[in-house]
Scaffold this motif. Structure first.
Motif, PDB file in Angstrom:
ATOM      1  N   UNK A  16      40.694  16.891 -21.393  1.00 21.15           N
ATOM      2  CA  UNK A  16      39.759  17.011 -20.333  1.00 21.15           C
ATOM      3  C   UNK A  16      39.116  15.683 -20.273  1.00 21.15           C
ATOM      4  N   UNK A  17      38.696  15.417 -19.229  1.00 19.64           N
ATOM      5  CA  UNK A  17      37.802  14.260 -18.967  1.00 19.64           C
ATOM      6  C   UNK A  17      36.158  14.514 -19.178  1.00 19.64           C
ATOM      7  N   UNK A  18      35.698  14.061 -20.190  1.00 20.80           N
ATOM      8  CA  UNK A  18      34.135  14.270 -20.575  1.00 20.80           C
ATOM      9  C   UNK A  18      33.324  14.159 -19.625  1.00 20.80           C
ATOM     10  N   UNK A  19      33.552  13.498 -18.624  1.00 25.00           N
ATOM     11  CA  UNK A  19      32.799  13.244 -17.475  1.00 25.00           C
ATOM     12  C   UNK A  19      32.739  14.247 -16.439  1.00 25.00           C
ATOM     13  N   UNK A  20      33.761  15.127 -16.348  1.00 20.78           N
ATOM     14  CA  UNK A  20      33.751  16.185 -15.181  1.00 20.78           C
ATOM     15  C   UNK A  20      34.050  17.397 -15.864  1.00 20.78           C
ATOM     16  N   UNK A  21      34.690  17.438 -17.091  1.00 24.78           N
ATOM     17  CA  UNK A  21      35.146  18.626 -17.864  1.00 24.78           C
ATOM     18  C   UNK A  21      33.709  19.723 -18.080  1.00 24.78           C
ATOM     19  N   UNK A  22      33.901  20.838 -18.082  1.00 26.71           N
ATOM     20  CA  UNK A  22      32.865  21.875 -18.233  1.00 26.71           C
ATOM     21  C   UNK A  22      32.675  21.910 -19.665  1.00 26.71           C
ATOM     22  N   UNK A  47      41.447  28.575 -28.928  1.00 25.82           N
ATOM     23  CA  UNK A  47      42.044  29.145 -27.476  1.00 25.82           C
ATOM     24  C   UNK A  47      41.714  28.548 -26.379  1.00 25.82           C
ATOM     25  N   UNK A  48      40.311  28.578 -26.359  1.00 33.09           N
ATOM     26  CA  UNK A  48      39.636  27.931 -24.863  1.00 33.09           C
ATOM     27  C   UNK A  48      39.747  26.330 -24.829  1.00 33.09           C
ATOM     28  N   UNK A  49      39.946  25.790 -25.736  1.00 34.08           N
ATOM     29  CA  UNK A  49      40.278  24.157 -25.624  1.00 34.08           C
ATOM     30  C   UNK A  49      41.459  23.936 -25.169  1.00 34.08           C
ATOM     31  N   UNK A  50      42.447  24.888 -25.193  1.00 33.99           N
ATOM     32  CA  UNK A  50      43.756  24.688 -24.574  1.00 33.99           C
ATOM     33  C   UNK A  50      43.596  24.733 -23.173  1.00 33.99           C
ATOM     34  N   UNK A  51      42.607  25.314 -22.745  1.00 30.29           N
ATOM     35  CA  UNK A  51      42.625  25.273 -20.884  1.00 30.29           C
ATOM     36  C   UNK A  51      42.006  24.031 -20.442  1.00 30.29           C
ATOM     37  N   UNK A  52      42.545  23.760 -19.251  1.00 30.02           N
ATOM     38  CA  UNK A  52      42.436  22.374 -18.383  1.00 30.02           C
ATOM     39  C   UNK A  52      40.850  22.335 -18.107  1.00 30.02           C
ATOM     40  N   UNK A  53      40.339  21.141 -18.296  1.00 34.45           N
ATOM     41  CA  UNK A  53      38.839  20.939 -17.714  1.00 34.45           C
ATOM     42  C   UNK A  53      37.812  21.623 -18.699  1.00 34.45           C
ATOM     43  N   UNK A  54      38.193  21.811 -19.802  1.00 35.00           N
ATOM     44  CA  UNK A  54      37.041  22.339 -20.600  1.00 35.00           C
ATOM     45  C   UNK A  54      36.684  21.624 -21.972  1.00 35.00           C
ATOM     46  N   UNK A  55      35.796  21.350 -22.329  1.00 37.97           N
ATOM     47  CA  UNK A  55      35.240  20.873 -23.667  1.00 37.97           C
ATOM     48  C   UNK A  55      34.389  22.026 -24.285  1.00 37.97           C
ATOM     49  N   UNK A  56      35.265  22.318 -25.450  1.00 42.84           N
ATOM     50  CA  UNK A  56      34.692  23.534 -26.060  1.00 42.84           C
ATOM     51  C   UNK A  56      34.110  23.021 -27.208  1.00 42.84           C
ATOM     52  N   UNK A  71      27.430  24.126 -19.948  1.00 34.95           N
ATOM     53  CA  UNK A  71      27.514  24.753 -18.543  1.00 34.95           C
ATOM     54  C   UNK A  71      27.604  26.249 -18.642  1.00 34.95           C
ATOM     55  N   UNK A  72      28.404  26.584 -19.825  1.00 28.46           N
ATOM     56  CA  UNK A  72      28.951  27.860 -19.874  1.00 28.46           C
ATOM     57  C   UNK A  72      28.627  28.431 -21.440  1.00 28.46           C
ATOM     58  N   UNK A  73      27.949  29.575 -21.739  1.00 31.08           N
ATOM     59  CA  UNK A  73      27.990  29.935 -23.414  1.00 31.08           C
ATOM     60  C   UNK A  73      28.576  31.360 -23.191  1.00 31.08           C
ATOM     61  N   UNK A  74      29.609  31.147 -24.180  1.00 32.19           N
ATOM     62  CA  UNK A  74      30.488  32.492 -24.527  1.00 32.19           C
ATOM     63  C   UNK A  74      29.788  33.130 -25.810  1.00 32.19           C
ATOM     64  N   UNK A  75      29.164  34.168 -25.581  1.00 33.75           N
ATOM     65  CA  UNK A  75      28.498  34.991 -26.914  1.00 33.75           C
ATOM     66  C   UNK A  75      29.295  35.854 -27.261  1.00 33.75           C
ATOM     67  N   UNK A  76      29.608  35.896 -28.406  1.00 38.11           N
ATOM     68  CA  UNK A  76      30.559  36.809 -29.101  1.00 38.11           C
ATOM     69  C   UNK A  76      29.917  38.042 -30.032  1.00 38.11           C
ATOM     70  N   UNK A  77      29.819  38.904 -29.604  1.00 40.24           N
ATOM     71  CA  UNK A  77      29.013  39.993 -30.454  1.00 40.24           C
ATOM     72  C   UNK A  77      30.053  40.381 -31.525  1.00 40.24           C
ATOM     73  N   UNK A  78      29.507  40.219 -32.733  1.00 41.77           N
ATOM     74  CA  UNK A  78      30.480  40.496 -33.836  1.00 41.77           C
ATOM     75  C   UNK A  78      30.531  42.092 -34.428  1.00 41.77           C
ATOM     76  N   UNK A  79      29.399  42.645 -33.571  1.00 48.77           N
ATOM     77  CA  UNK A  79      29.314  44.101 -34.279  1.00 48.77           C
ATOM     78  C   UNK A  79      30.341  45.159 -33.395  1.00 48.77           C
ATOM     79  N   UNK A  80      30.905  45.857 -34.383  1.00 48.83           N
ATOM     80  CA  UNK A  80      31.761  46.943 -33.707  1.00 48.83           C
ATOM     81  C   UNK A  80      30.981  48.139 -33.153  1.00 48.83           C
TER      82      UNK A  80
END
Length: 234
Positions: free
Chosen positions: A10-16, A34-43, A59-68
């Protein structure tokens, strides 16, 4: 997570800028890869929102709840921190699917509420939808949304808003650690030490140690006084 997707650098200037948050290191590292493999994302990834404040706004926050088993106190507190520091970020939640968590996510304007076991391609699709201003919720829960909003939005909304407002108004001179802020934030909502320990997945003894440190740094003589001083005056 499941199958991964191809990528290009990804390009740091335009990537999410995507930030993965989870207290479980394995979960967040796997999701980041896994997400770093997607085009246009810096994770990037971190344990809790407070540890990332001061760096580039995501730009985007992915919140993973660890509680079953759904932990509503944890989810509400995390969303409150995110709202306080990155109010313009699009938020996705990966976690247990039930009416209570759905109501919290709706009220906090979460863009997507997906199962914990969602495949990377599903999460990436949700991120792209969020960046386009769209939301994604399970079709099986759509019939419940109207009733949930009417029944729960005022109560849940006030909890998230109160947490965000508290953190925005926090005096810069407190110099509390990220974990101490987590404890203080939950105490402010009225939770007992046992409930705080459960929400943060730590022992009650550890909570007590944090409380003593918080009281010392704030200069409050007891828990009630610390709660009063943690809110803005007036």
């Amino acid at each position: 997570m499941g199958p991964q997707t191809p990528s290009s650098a990804p390009d740091a200037g335009t990537a999410a800028c995507v930030l993965v948050i989870s207290p479980n290191r394995l979960d967040r590292d796997c999701t980041k890869v896994a997400l770093s493999r997607a085009e246009g994302m810096i994770v990037d990834a971190c344990e809790h929102p407070g540890s990332r404040v001061g760096r580039r706004t995501p730009d985007v926050v992915v919140l993973q709840d660890p509680h079953h088993v759904p932990n509503l106190g944890w989810l509400t507190s995390q969303l409150g921190v995110i709202a306080a520091h990155w109010n313009d970020a699009h938020v996705l939640v990966l976690g247990s699917q039930n009416t209570s968590t759905l109501g919290i996510c709706l009220d906090a304007r979460v863009r997507a509420h997906l199962p914990r076991e969602s495949a990377p391609v599903q999460v990436i699709a949700a991120i792209r939808l969020a960046m386009s201003g769209l939301s994604l919720y399970p079709a099986s829960q759509l019939d419940q949304i109207g009733a949930l909003v009417r029944a729960n939005s005022a109560r849940v909304g006030s909890a998230v808003a109160a947490t965000a407002a508290h953190l925005r108004a926090r005096p810069a001179g407190l110099k509390l650690t990220a974990r101490q802020l987590d404890v203080l934030r939950l105490l402010v909502t009225g939770l007992a030490k046992k409930e705080v320990a459960k929400s943060l997945s730590i022992s009650e003894g550890a909570v007590q140690v944090h409380v003593r440190s918080i009281l010392k740094r704030i200069g409050a003589s007891n828990r009630l006084q610390s709660m009063d001083r943690s809110h803005p005056s007036g």
